[in-house]
Design a protein around this motif. Sequence first.
Motif, PDB file in Angstrom:
ATOM      1  N   ASP A   1       0.838  -1.190   0.000  1.00 23.43           N
ATOM      2  CA  ASP A   1       0.000   0.000   0.000  1.00 23.43           C
ATOM      3  C   ASP A   1       0.876   1.244   0.000  1.00 23.43           C
ATOM      4  OD1 ASP A   1      -2.306  -1.479   0.071  1.00 23.43           O
ATOM      5  OD2 ASP A   1      -2.325  -1.583   2.269  1.00 23.43           O
TER       6      ASP A   1
ATOM      7  N   HIS B   1      -2.286  13.515  -1.790  1.00 25.73           N
ATOM      8  CA  HIS B   1      -0.873  13.132  -1.704  1.00 25.73           C
ATOM      9  C   HIS B   1      -0.015  14.297  -2.194  1.00 25.73           C
ATOM     10  CE1 HIS B   1      -1.133   8.835  -0.696  1.00 25.73           C
ATOM     11  NE2 HIS B   1      -2.206   8.787  -1.483  1.00 25.73           N
TER      12      HIS B   1
ATOM     13  N   ILE C   1       1.464   2.094  -9.794  1.00 28.24           N
ATOM     14  CA  ILE C   1       1.509   2.414 -11.224  1.00 28.24           C
ATOM     15  C   ILE C   1       2.884   2.065 -11.759  1.00 28.24           C
ATOM     16  CG2 ILE C   1       2.270   4.811 -10.844  1.00 28.24           C
ATOM     17  CD1 ILE C   1       0.509   5.569 -13.275  1.00 28.24           C
TER      18      ILE C   1
ATOM     19  N   SER D   1      -0.553  12.143  -7.904  1.00 23.76           N
ATOM     20  CA  SER D   1      -0.483  11.362  -6.676  1.00 23.76           C
ATOM     21  C   SER D   1      -0.417   9.876  -6.987  1.00 23.76           C
ATOM     22  CB  SER D   1      -1.716  11.641  -5.804  1.00 23.76           C
ATOM     23  OG  SER D   1      -1.787  13.008  -5.469  1.00 23.76           O
ATOM     24  N   MET D   2       0.283   9.174  -6.145  1.00 23.16           N
ATOM     25  CA  MET D   2       0.423   7.729  -6.297  1.00 23.16           C
ATOM     26  C   MET D   2      -0.896   7.035  -5.978  1.00 23.16           C
ATOM     27  SD  MET D   2       2.817   5.469  -6.975  1.00 23.16           S
ATOM     28  CE  MET D   2       3.239   3.761  -6.732  1.00 23.16           C
ATOM     29  N   ASP D   3      -1.357   6.199  -6.905  1.00 22.71           N
ATOM     30  CA  ASP D   3      -2.581   5.441  -6.671  1.00 22.71           C
ATOM     31  C   ASP D   3      -2.326   4.320  -5.668  1.00 22.71           C
ATOM     32  OD1 ASP D   3      -3.914   6.995  -8.527  1.00 22.71           O
ATOM     33  OD2 ASP D   3      -3.379   5.678 -10.197  1.00 22.71           O
ATOM     34  N   PRO D   4      -3.326   3.974  -4.854  1.00 21.59           N
ATOM     35  CA  PRO D   4      -3.139   2.878  -3.891  1.00 21.59           C
ATOM     36  C   PRO D   4      -2.741   1.564  -4.550  1.00 21.59           C
ATOM     37  CG  PRO D   4      -5.101   4.138  -3.361  1.00 21.59           C
ATOM     38  CD  PRO D   4      -4.606   4.650  -4.685  1.00 21.59           C
TER      39      PRO D   4
ATOM     40  N   ARG E   1       0.628   9.102 -18.878  1.00 19.97           N
ATOM     41  CA  ARG E   1      -0.061  10.250 -18.279  1.00 19.97           C
ATOM     42  C   ARG E   1       0.557  11.566 -18.716  1.00 19.97           C
ATOM     43  NH1 ARG E   1      -2.170   9.648 -12.084  1.00 19.97           N
ATOM     44  NH2 ARG E   1      -3.364   7.724 -12.314  1.00 19.97           N
TER      45      ARG E   1
END
Length: 401
Positions: free
Chosen positions: A87, A178, A202, A196-199, A210
């Motif tokens: 996580d 984040h 990536i 922001s970092m996805d849970p 992106r």
Amino acid sequence: MQSKSMRKLALAAMVSASLAGCGAIPKDGPRAGAVTGGATALVADPSEKIDYVQVDLNAETVKAANKFSYDSVRRFSGLGKVAADRDVSIGYGDVVSVTVFEAESGGPFLPKDSPTRSNNYVQIPNQQVDRDGNINVPYVQGAVRVVGRTPKAVAAEITSKLKQRAIDPQVVVTVVEHRGNAISVLGDVGSATRFSMDPGGIRLSGAIARAGGPKSPGYETVVNLQRNGVAHMADFQAVVRDPGQDVPLAPGDVVYLSHVPKFYMVLGSTSPGVVGGVNNRRFTFELENMSMTEALAKAGWLDTTRANAGEVFLFRFEKPALLSSLGVDVSRFKSDLIPTVYRVDFSSAEGFYLANLYNMRNRDVIFVSESIHSDIQKVLSIVALSSYSVLNASEAANYLR
């Protein structure tokens, strides 16, 4: 009437002037003696020579060189698995939300004198993680350390500390924004971005997508990934070809794409004139894999009046391991790269097939040697021109009689 001696003197002067004007073989610059002789100081050591290896192009050398070209593509190493297997943790500057649930009213968060309350939880105002990596929660003694921890772990700690005050508390911690764990993608991309970092994590390709993808061709793009103060570099084509190089990103990673043009040079007896709009000897790649035949074709091919088709050379540096696999004794070479010359015979049909399979590399140099007949033609042209001049001088002498 002029005397006979005067006529001979005039004839000699005309012949001498004619030979002086055209008696030298054409050249592109000064002779070596003229350059060396004009030097104020001479620093030279004939014993210092560059050792090199010559290899004839055949099916075995083509296969080995092309395999090395493929294997020499830069790849990431030592990055390992990160964000995809865990996580996302909370970082400095992140904005955190804390929600506390109580089983029934009468506790500090749900007092009994609040009959209008229709739910059994309270939303604590959002907090930004401070420079010490902490947040504060009502009725919890002292600050709560959150940096580097997952929201689930922080929620468990807060729940444990509230059990002495609240009625059967349950806590939910959420990262609203984040800021400390964002990923940045910049450089030679469509549109630089920071997100922001996805849970769920990536991967590198998703982050580049992106940002609009690379602006330049993939074979001329280098990926620089900065993590924890260390820079890791790989060619973009390695990321595309090898799924293992499409590494998962970690919070705080910075991805920078740079455009590094690939080029080669063609020298010697190639076709004169304008190629590609300019009189050029330095050419850029148009494809990821460009053969030697394609490279020469782009340069205008061999000059049929000067070139020796049987002696075309390609200069590059090779690893000792490659040359050893071809049976070359590399024990006398101490460096990691060995100057190597590949020879191609374009006077045979086999030479065309081999060159068309042989892949070029960045900064390769092709040299087309000059045929001995070219020098003979130069001498003959000078002799013919001199004879013509002498003939004109003879006619002039007859005129002076």
